[in-house]
Design a protein around this motif. Structure first.
Motif, PDB file in Angstrom:
ATOM      1  N   TRP A   7       0.750  -1.214   0.037  1.00  0.00           N
ATOM      2  CA  TRP A   7       0.110  -0.015  -0.168  1.00  0.00           C
ATOM      3  C   TRP A   7       0.982   1.504   0.194  1.00  0.00           C
ATOM      4  CZ3 TRP A   7      -4.586   1.499  -1.360  1.00  0.00           C
ATOM      5  CH2 TRP A   7      -5.029   2.859  -0.998  1.00  0.00           C
ATOM      6  N   ILE A 115      -9.669  -3.441 -19.668  1.00  0.00           N
ATOM      7  CA  ILE A 115     -10.108  -3.131 -18.389  1.00  0.00           C
ATOM      8  C   ILE A 115      -9.895  -1.741 -18.200  1.00  0.00           C
ATOM      9  CG2 ILE A 115      -9.488  -4.013 -15.940  1.00  0.00           C
ATOM     10  CD1 ILE A 115      -8.409  -6.678 -17.081  1.00  0.00           C
ATOM     11  N   PRO A 116     -10.584  -1.010 -17.716  1.00  0.00           N
ATOM     12  CA  PRO A 116     -10.553   0.225 -17.345  1.00  0.00           C
ATOM     13  C   PRO A 116     -10.067   0.280 -15.672  1.00  0.00           C
ATOM     14  CG  PRO A 116     -12.826   0.134 -17.955  1.00  0.00           C
ATOM     15  CD  PRO A 116     -12.251  -1.503 -17.959  1.00  0.00           C
ATOM     16  N   TYR A 117      -9.041   1.149 -15.649  1.00  0.00           N
ATOM     17  CA  TYR A 117      -8.235   1.143 -14.127  1.00  0.00           C
ATOM     18  C   TYR A 117      -8.316   2.414 -13.796  1.00  0.00           C
ATOM     19  CZ  TYR A 117      -4.152   0.040 -11.504  1.00  0.00           C
ATOM     20  OH  TYR A 117      -3.178  -0.082 -10.276  1.00  0.00           O
ATOM     21  N   GLY A 118      -8.936   2.987 -12.472  1.00  0.00           N
ATOM     22  CA  GLY A 118      -8.724   4.106 -11.980  1.00  0.00           C
ATOM     23  C   GLY A 118      -7.478   4.355 -11.103  1.00  0.00           C
ATOM     24  N   HIS A 126     -11.448  -6.344  -9.174  1.00  0.00           N
ATOM     25  CA  HIS A 126     -12.100  -5.817 -10.227  1.00  0.00           C
ATOM     26  C   HIS A 126     -11.115  -5.391 -11.535  1.00  0.00           C
ATOM     27  CE1 HIS A 126     -14.753  -3.973  -7.127  1.00  0.00           C
ATOM     28  NE2 HIS A 126     -15.799  -4.143  -8.042  1.00  0.00           N
ATOM     29  N   VAL A 127      -9.788  -5.364 -11.180  1.00  0.00           N
ATOM     30  CA  VAL A 127      -8.886  -4.797 -12.274  1.00  0.00           C
ATOM     31  C   VAL A 127      -8.171  -6.145 -12.656  1.00  0.00           C
ATOM     32  CG1 VAL A 127      -8.893  -2.541 -11.690  1.00  0.00           C
ATOM     33  CG2 VAL A 127      -7.406  -3.621 -10.613  1.00  0.00           C
ATOM     34  N   PRO A 183     -13.155   7.836   1.290  1.00  0.00           N
ATOM     35  CA  PRO A 183     -12.959   6.221   1.429  1.00  0.00           C
ATOM     36  C   PRO A 183     -11.665   6.298   2.026  1.00  0.00           C
ATOM     37  CG  PRO A 183     -12.713   6.738  -0.978  1.00  0.00           C
ATOM     38  CD  PRO A 183     -13.086   8.182  -0.264  1.00  0.00           C
ATOM     39  N   TYR A 188      -5.266   7.079  -3.094  1.00  0.00           N
ATOM     40  CA  TYR A 188      -5.005   6.271  -4.406  1.00  0.00           C
ATOM     41  C   TYR A 188      -6.124   6.105  -5.309  1.00  0.00           C
ATOM     42  CZ  TYR A 188      -0.235   6.430  -2.973  1.00  0.00           C
ATOM     43  OH  TYR A 188       1.092   6.985  -2.598  1.00  0.00           O
ATOM     44  N   GLY A 193     -13.514   5.656 -10.486  1.00  0.00           N
ATOM     45  CA  GLY A 193     -13.620   4.341  -9.706  1.00  0.00           C
ATOM     46  C   GLY A 193     -14.764   4.409  -8.639  1.00  0.00           C
ATOM     47  N   TRP A 194     -14.923   5.527  -8.084  1.00  0.00           N
ATOM     48  CA  TRP A 194     -15.984   5.476  -6.908  1.00  0.00           C
ATOM     49  C   TRP A 194     -17.205   5.365  -7.468  1.00  0.00           C
ATOM     50  CZ3 TRP A 194     -13.704  10.877  -4.956  1.00  0.00           C
ATOM     51  CH2 TRP A 194     -12.475  10.776  -4.222  1.00  0.00           C
ATOM     52  N   VAL A 384      -3.839   2.898   7.001  1.00  0.00           N
ATOM     53  CA  VAL A 384      -3.911   1.805   5.832  1.00  0.00           C
ATOM     54  C   VAL A 384      -2.519   1.323   5.822  1.00  0.00           C
ATOM     55  CG1 VAL A 384      -4.456   1.302   3.546  1.00  0.00           C
ATOM     56  CG2 VAL A 384      -5.587   3.100   4.681  1.00  0.00           C
TER      57      VAL A 384
HETATM   58  C1  FAD Z   1      -7.088   0.115   1.764  1.00  0.00           C
HETATM   59  C2  FAD Z   1      -8.246   0.360   1.393  1.00  0.00           C
HETATM   60  C3  FAD Z   1      -9.272   0.978   1.683  1.00  0.00           C
HETATM   61  C4  FAD Z   1     -10.568   1.301   1.034  1.00  0.00           C
HETATM   62  N1  FAD Z   1     -11.248   2.029   1.749  1.00  0.00           N
HETATM   63  C5  FAD Z   1     -12.677   1.872   1.027  1.00  0.00           C
HETATM   64  C6  FAD Z   1     -13.818   2.693   1.541  1.00  0.00           C
HETATM   65  O1  FAD Z   1     -13.577   3.320   2.787  1.00  0.00           O
HETATM   66  N2  FAD Z   1     -14.750   2.930   0.953  1.00  0.00           N
HETATM   67  C7  FAD Z   1     -15.057   2.472  -0.313  1.00  0.00           C
HETATM   68  O2  FAD Z   1     -16.108   2.565  -0.830  1.00  0.00           O
HETATM   69  N3  FAD Z   1     -14.070   1.441  -0.665  1.00  0.00           N
HETATM   70  C8  FAD Z   1     -12.956   1.596  -0.231  1.00  0.00           C
HETATM   71  N4  FAD Z   1     -11.895   0.785  -0.696  1.00  0.00           N
HETATM   72  C9  FAD Z   1     -12.256  -0.211  -2.043  1.00  0.00           C
HETATM   73  C10 FAD Z   1     -11.952   0.852  -3.256  1.00  0.00           C
HETATM   74  O3  FAD Z   1     -10.862   2.066  -2.794  1.00  0.00           O
HETATM   75  C11 FAD Z   1     -13.098   1.440  -3.944  1.00  0.00           C
HETATM   76  O4  FAD Z   1     -13.599   0.509  -4.506  1.00  0.00           O
HETATM   77  C12 FAD Z   1     -12.687   2.582  -4.853  1.00  0.00           C
HETATM   78  O5  FAD Z   1     -13.986   3.097  -5.448  1.00  0.00           O
HETATM   79  C13 FAD Z   1     -11.992   1.888  -6.107  1.00  0.00           C
HETATM   80  O6  FAD Z   1     -11.321   3.169  -7.011  1.00  0.00           O
HETATM   81  P1  FAD Z   1     -10.304   2.974  -7.962  1.00  0.00           P
HETATM   82  O7  FAD Z   1     -10.276   4.559  -8.675  1.00  0.00           O
HETATM   83  O8  FAD Z   1      -9.192   2.572  -7.240  1.00  0.00           O
HETATM   84  O9  FAD Z   1     -10.892   2.087  -8.871  1.00  0.00           O
HETATM   85  P2  FAD Z   1     -10.100   0.575  -9.408  1.00  0.00           P
HETATM   86  O10 FAD Z   1      -9.608  -0.095  -8.406  1.00  0.00           O
HETATM   87  O11 FAD Z   1      -9.026   1.129 -10.491  1.00  0.00           O
HETATM   88  O12 FAD Z   1     -11.096  -0.023 -10.262  1.00  0.00           O
HETATM   89  C14 FAD Z   1     -12.302  -0.628  -9.840  1.00  0.00           C
HETATM   90  C15 FAD Z   1     -13.398  -0.792 -10.764  1.00  0.00           C
HETATM   91  O13 FAD Z   1     -13.872   0.363 -11.426  1.00  0.00           O
HETATM   92  C16 FAD Z   1     -13.783   0.373 -12.825  1.00  0.00           C
HETATM   93  N5  FAD Z   1     -13.111   1.489 -13.167  1.00  0.00           N
HETATM   94  C17 FAD Z   1     -12.200   2.449 -12.696  1.00  0.00           C
HETATM   95  N6  FAD Z   1     -12.384   3.568 -13.277  1.00  0.00           N
HETATM   96  C18 FAD Z   1     -13.376   3.561 -14.104  1.00  0.00           C
HETATM   97  C19 FAD Z   1     -13.567   4.458 -15.248  1.00  0.00           C
HETATM   98  N7  FAD Z   1     -13.188   5.868 -15.243  1.00  0.00           N
HETATM   99  N8  FAD Z   1     -14.501   4.256 -16.329  1.00  0.00           N
HETATM  100  C20 FAD Z   1     -14.985   2.849 -16.059  1.00  0.00           C
HETATM  101  N9  FAD Z   1     -14.582   1.900 -15.300  1.00  0.00           N
HETATM  102  C21 FAD Z   1     -13.993   2.155 -14.141  1.00  0.00           C
HETATM  103  C22 FAD Z   1     -12.409  -0.917 -13.082  1.00  0.00           C
HETATM  104  O14 FAD Z   1     -12.583  -1.453 -14.309  1.00  0.00           O
HETATM  105  C23 FAD Z   1     -12.869  -1.731 -11.787  1.00  0.00           C
HETATM  106  O15 FAD Z   1     -14.001  -2.646 -12.200  1.00  0.00           O
HETATM  107  C24 FAD Z   1     -10.633   0.690  -0.113  1.00  0.00           C
HETATM  108  C25 FAD Z   1      -9.633  -0.191  -0.781  1.00  0.00           C
HETATM  109  C26 FAD Z   1      -8.469  -0.223   0.019  1.00  0.00           C
HETATM  110  C27 FAD Z   1      -7.276  -1.013  -0.743  1.00  0.00           C
END
Ligand code: FAD
Length: 534
Positions: A7, A115-118, A126-127, A183, A188, A193-194, A384
């Protein structure tokens, strides 16, 4: 620099005091240092890409490794043991809608998966790249992170969907505004992604979940573009935002997001309150939620989480003093700590906390002022990093989360904790489990359980143990009527349980939406809804 197999920022280390380490040894037993694979070795082992470099994407091996996985425990096992099963064949870093569209078009011509990656913070697979006869392109959104417009009167802001939490809030703060979505992965995770994982921030009680913030946006799909206009409210048929929320990359790429923003509050306060036991705390939180108090956050740790947090906090002398004081006030072994937040004008914050105080006193709560609340606020994203520290000591940490109605919360919590403990008992391993409620509603609350246990030193053994533990916890969640995810989404890991809450007709309807936007089943196949969209 972001750590490739753990992390956060490589420079940040969260040290534990000797007493905290001793506590873990007593609870879980002595452990061997967790493995830590070398990045260059992982790069050298990578098999050849099935694609060539183009101006749309790179096949650089280091990038293919960096964007291959998320942050779930099985992802960590792969990364830390250096056993990365699958990587994308190429990684694209588009900077505009047009470039996203170009990647999708070229990928479709070549028969690729995209695979979209945020931010790659998914904890549910998910990714992850799955074995496929089709080449795989991971499309990283992080270069699309600009604030494109801010309408101060309507309080609407439009961003590139790849913007990460701190950057988003900094761009708004420069204009006196904020979003308020925090979150724990805030540092990061990305706005896009949210939205597509239906994420929930720690202050959802005051600022709302992402569903409440997401006003509209722009999506590039394999069959064309989808623009969703922002309205204050609308009765014009099906709400298209609902197709995007929770779509997990299956229908296309969210390139721009319009969010409802707020003026920066004059004051933000967090206070700690201690209850003598779980039931008193649960009833107090329920009452505060059902009276719809203007609070931004309500969080309650159970007795084991409270004790664990105090042990791991360091500050041994101050904690001993606090525990003596709490014992004197009637909060002993079963004590449960709550954090209560309020935001707004100084007057609003004072009034909200006064209303809360009337309720916590009714349930025997002991107010501890803002000092512990400030400590929680300071550490809310830094804790974290404990995942790295524990891993280095030889301990794995994982979580599950759900939501259920108020009457079901305690039986659910007990069942999930018990199932997790039982899952590794046959190996003679202890699972240290603890739970908190972090998001409360009129009807019920989210239930978030953490597991800490020893690593074995063998990849296959650790993977099997995680699978057993995850299955036991997930089956308890569904058996006790909880949703398979309140906030982390579905991805790969929760997909087998989705039918229990959607039903077959519901899953078919979702598949037909995927099919409509993505007839070739190229967008993140296998995620969220198991089985093909086509
Ligand atoms: C330590 C830790 C703490 C966490 N705490 C929380 C929390 O408090 N609350 C919470 O809700 N979640 C939490 N999470 C989970 C995670 O952070 C959420 O699910 C977050 O919304 C993922 O966002 P991301 O940008 O990292 O998405 P990614 O991990 O990159 O992708 C997640 C999914 O979204 C899709 N995606 C991403 N961006 C796009 C885009 N622009 N268009 C289409 N599809 C897209 C990807 O294909 C994938 O399916 C936590 C995770 C960790 C590791």
């Amino acid at each position: 620099m972001r750590r490739w197999n753990g992390w956060g920022d490589e420079q940040i280390q969260l040290a534990l005091v000797p007493e905290a380490k001793q506590f873990l040894r007593e609870v879980l037993g002595e452990a061997k240092t967790g493995p830590n694979a070398d990045f260059n070795t992982a790069v050298a082992r990578l098999s050849a890409s099935r694609l060539g470099d183009t101006k749309l994407w790179t096949t650089n091996p280091a990038q293919r490794i960096r964007y291959s996985l998320g942050q779930s425990l099985p992802d960590w096992l792969q990364l830390r043991y250096g056993q990365i099963a699958q990587t994308p064949d190429a990684v694209a870093f588009p900077e505009s809608r047009e470039e996203v569209r170009a990647v999708l078009q070229r990928a479709a011509q070549l028969g690729c998966v995209v695979i979209p990656y945020g931010g790659g913070t998914s904890v549910a697979g998910h990714v992850n790249v799955q074995a496929s006869s089709r080449p795989v392109i991971t499309l990283v959104m992080q270069r699309m992170m600009q604030l494109q417009s801010l309408d101060k009167e309507a309080q609407l802001a439009t961003f590139g969907a790849g913007v990460l939490g701190p950057d988003l809030e900094a761009q708004l703060r420069a204009h006196g505004f904020m979003l308020g979505h925090f979150p724990q992965s805030f540092e990061y995770s990305s706005l896009g992604g949210w939205v597509v994982t239906r994420s929930s921030g720690q202050q959802s009680l005051g600022y709302g979940r992402i569903e409440a913030m997401f006003a509209g946006g722009h999506l590039e799909t394999p069959t064309g573009t989808l623009d969703i206009r922002a309205f204050p409210a609308s009765a014009a048929g099906t709400d298209l935002r609902e197709l995007v929320l929770g779509s997990e990359g299956r229908i296309g790429v969210l390139t721009d997001v319009t969010v409802r923003v707020q003026r920066l509050p004059e004051k933000e306060s967090f206070i700690a309150v201690c209850f003598s036991d779980w039931e008193s705390g649960r009833q107090a939180l329920r009452q505060m939620a059902q009276q719809q108090m203007p609070l931004s956050m309500l969080r309650l740790s159970n007795a084991t989480e409270t004790a664990t947090s105090l042990k791991l906090a360091g500050h041994v002398q101050q904690v001993a003093w606090l525990e003596r004081y709490l014992r004197w006030r009637g909060c002993a072994e079963q004590k449960c700590m709550a954090i209560i937040g309020a935001s707004g004008s100084a007057l609003q914050v004072r009034q909200a906390l006064q209303q809360a105080k009337a309720v916590w006193r009714l349930h025997g709560g002991v107010g501890l002022g803002t000092l512990l609340g400030k400590k929680w606020q300071h550490g809310r994203f830094r804790n974290v990093y404990l995942r790295n520290t524990l891993w280095d000591m030889g301990y794995a940490i994982d979580t599950v989360e759900t939501a259920t109605d108020w009457p079901g919360i305690t039986p659910m919590m007990q069942a999930v904790e018990q199932a997790a403990r039982a899952a590794l008992a046959e190996d003679g391993e202890t699972v240290h489990t603890y739970t908190h409620l972090s998001h409360v509603y009129t009807q019920g609350a989210s239930v978030y359980t953490t597991f800490v246990y020893r690593l074995s030193g063998d990849y296959q053994t650790d993977l099997r143990r995680w699978q057993r533990l995850k299955r036991a916890a997930s089956e308890s969640i569904t058996a006790f009527g909880g949703t398979i995810s309140h906030q982390h989404g579905v991805g790969l890991d929760h997909a087998p349980y989705l039918h229990t809450e959607k039903g077959e007709a519901g899953l078919d309807a979702i598949r037909s939406i995927y099919r409509h936007f993505d007839p070739q089943d190229m967008m993140n196949p296998g995620k969220c809804v198991a089985g093909k969209g086509v």
